[in-house]
Write an enzyme that holds these catalytic residues in place. Structure first.
Site, PDB file in Angstrom:
ATOM      1  N   SER A   1       5.518  23.186   6.090  1.00  0.00           N
ATOM      2  CA  SER A   1       4.267  22.767   6.372  1.00  0.00           C
ATOM      3  C   SER A   1       4.381  22.837   4.762  1.00  0.00           C
ATOM      4  CB  SER A   1       3.615  23.277   7.133  1.00  0.00           C
ATOM      5  OG  SER A   1       2.616  22.906   6.447  1.00  0.00           O
TER       6      SER A   1
ATOM      7  N   SER B   1      -6.829  15.397   1.448  1.00  0.00           N
ATOM      8  CA  SER B   1      -7.797  15.203   2.093  1.00  0.00           C
ATOM      9  C   SER B   1      -9.363  15.836   1.439  1.00  0.00           C
ATOM     10  CB  SER B   1      -8.518  14.646   2.906  1.00  0.00           C
ATOM     11  OG  SER B   1      -8.534  16.353   3.228  1.00  0.00           O
TER      12      SER B   1
ATOM     13  N   HIS C   1      -5.648   9.340   5.610  1.00  0.00           N
ATOM     14  CA  HIS C   1      -6.373   8.974   4.462  1.00  0.00           C
ATOM     15  C   HIS C   1      -5.851   8.163   3.456  1.00  0.00           C
ATOM     16  CE1 HIS C   1      -9.179  12.254   5.034  1.00  0.00           C
ATOM     17  NE2 HIS C   1      -8.474  13.221   5.312  1.00  0.00           N
TER      18      HIS C   1
ATOM     19  N   THR D   1      -4.427   7.920  11.680  1.00  0.00           N
ATOM     20  CA  THR D   1      -6.598   8.126  12.827  1.00  0.00           C
ATOM     21  C   THR D   1      -7.137   6.711  12.535  1.00  0.00           C
ATOM     22  OG1 THR D   1      -8.022   9.585  12.794  1.00  0.00           O
ATOM     23  CG2 THR D   1      -7.992   8.655  10.593  1.00  0.00           C
TER      24      THR D   1
ATOM     25  N   LYS E   1     -11.227   6.519  10.707  1.00  0.00           N
ATOM     26  CA  LYS E   1     -11.336   6.003   8.721  1.00  0.00           C
ATOM     27  C   LYS E   1     -11.451   4.796   8.585  1.00  0.00           C
ATOM     28  CE  LYS E   1     -10.507  11.020   8.155  1.00  0.00           C
ATOM     29  NZ  LYS E   1     -11.869  11.465   8.346  1.00  0.00           N
TER      30      LYS E   1
ATOM     31  N   THR F   1      -5.203  14.936  29.315  1.00  0.00           N
ATOM     32  CA  THR F   1      -6.686  14.619  28.483  1.00  0.00           C
ATOM     33  C   THR F   1      -6.382  13.054  28.943  1.00  0.00           C
ATOM     34  OG1 THR F   1      -8.046  14.649  26.778  1.00  0.00           O
ATOM     35  CG2 THR F   1      -6.481  13.903  26.253  1.00  0.00           C
ATOM     36  N   THR F   2      -8.359  12.900  29.117  1.00  0.00           N
ATOM     37  CA  THR F   2      -8.250  11.511  29.737  1.00  0.00           C
ATOM     38  C   THR F   2      -8.811  10.423  28.218  1.00  0.00           C
ATOM     39  OG1 THR F   2     -10.431  12.329  30.606  1.00  0.00           O
ATOM     40  CG2 THR F   2     -10.506   9.944  30.354  1.00  0.00           C
TER      41      THR F   2
END
Length: 355
Positions: free
Chosen positions: A79, A131, A159, A187, A190, A219-220
């Site tokens: 990483s 970012s 980003h 995502t 953004k 998770t919902t």
């Protein structure tokens, strides 16, 4: 895009059609036809076989990395040292062996990869645009090295999506190497202007994450109205260059005006992310308060642990909707605030660093 009429219209229509909530997790009643359309659109955007939508960008990184590292036997994860907290959290939540390579340092990455047998499962995790510094990873070089040592690649384009590349598909697409990246994460909070995260990859990897990722299964799901808004935004950005072109035009103007007023934009920035260096936490907070109360300008102070001590900053972004007058006002306000608090200007701080 959060204000775009096409996005708002589709959200209103979906609210009337499906109601306010999704009804549950994706695997138990929480999937509607709009999810299939959105995932197909995202897969097409990145030239991948499939995509999978999560409630947040953080969750898509966290859940996917945990899943892959737990499901691939003896997988080593390598990483970048400046990867986002969601990536770090996903990696730290597993017992897998992990190595950190120096930021954007392909030679160090190769040294790490070369220390493992070719047949050892490995995954290299990095971002396209970072970012806090606004710099770009050497994506083509990282991908080539990873392939040479038989490692998967996982690229966070959070980003970049919507703002760079053909149809806004990101930096990897701009460099024409998206087809060589194994997993692309993004995502919808953004540039897309709504909320949610996703991965795009081949069908096998997406099905594995769908079937085994705890953070996806339990998770919902996103409300259908949100999903419809995301779909409308993605489809618009695929077809329209206007928002991207305007973003880059206004960013160039902002960069030039900040330079004109000697406001210290950190030289690491290569993108729309303009980090303005302050260099001390208390002054950064005080400067933010003065900008708000004296100039009507809201900038969020970025302090430790988001950035190292001594590099406290404002992270400044223009948008397509900012006028030239607003950009000028921001630049003048920053200069007045820096003078008020005796914060070093670009000609001082960067000249001192070079010396």
């Amino acid at each position: 895009m959060s204000q775009h009429p096409a996005v708002r219209e589709q959200m209103h229509d979906a609210l009337e059609t499906y109601g306010a909530g999704s009804g549950g997790s994706r695997n138990i009643g929480g999937s509607h036809e709009v999810y299939t359309s959105l995932e197909a659109s995202l897969a097409d955007w990145h030239g991948k076989e499939a995509a999978l939508v999560f409630p947040t960008g953080f969750g898509s990184n966290d859940a996917t990395l945990q899943c892959l590292l737990r499901r691939i036997p003896d997988c080593v994860v390598i990483s970048d040292e400046l990867n986002h907290a969601s990536i770090v959290n996903g990696i730290r939540s597993t017992p897998n062996e992990r190595k950190i390579f120096r930021h954007n340092d392909v030679e160090h990455l190769e040294q790490i990869l070369a220390s493992y047998p070719l047949g050892q499962p490995k995954i290299v995790v990095f971002e396209s645009i970072y970012s806090m510094d606004g710099d770009i990873a050497p994506i083509a070089e990282i991908v080539a090295i990873a392939k040479r040592y038989n490692a998967l690649t996982y690229l966070d384009e959070v980003h970049a999506v919507g703002m760079y590349g053909p149809r806004g598909a990101g930096i990897a697409a701009e460099l024409d190497v998206a087809d060589q990246v194994d997993i692309i994460q993004g995502t919808m909070a953004k540039a897309i202007g709504v909320i949610g995260g996703y991965i795009a990859s081949d069908q096998v990897i997406v099905d594995a994450v769908r079937s085994f990722a705890v953070g996806f299964i339990f998770t919902t799901s996103l409300p259908p109205a949100i999903t419809a808004g995301c779909l409308a935004s993605v489809e618009h950005l695929k077809a329209s260059r206007f928002e991207r072109d305007q973003l880059h035009t206004q960013t160039a103007k902002l960069r030039e005006r900040l330079k004109h007023y000697d406001v210290p934009v950190m030289p690491c920035s290569q993108t729309h992310v303009l980090p303005v260096r302050v260099g001390e936490a208390k002054r950064c907070k005080a400067a933010a308060e003065r900008l708000l109360h004296n100039h009507g300008v809201y900038l969020q102070p970025i302090n430790y642990p988001s950035v190292p001590v001594g590099t406290e900053r404002f992270r400044v972004n223009a948008t397509p909707n900012h006028s030239d007058a607003q950009i000028e006002h921001l630049a003048v306000s920053l200069r007045e605030t820096f003078d008020h608090f005796s914060i070093p200007l670009a000609s001082e701080v960067f000249a001192a660093e070079v010396a």
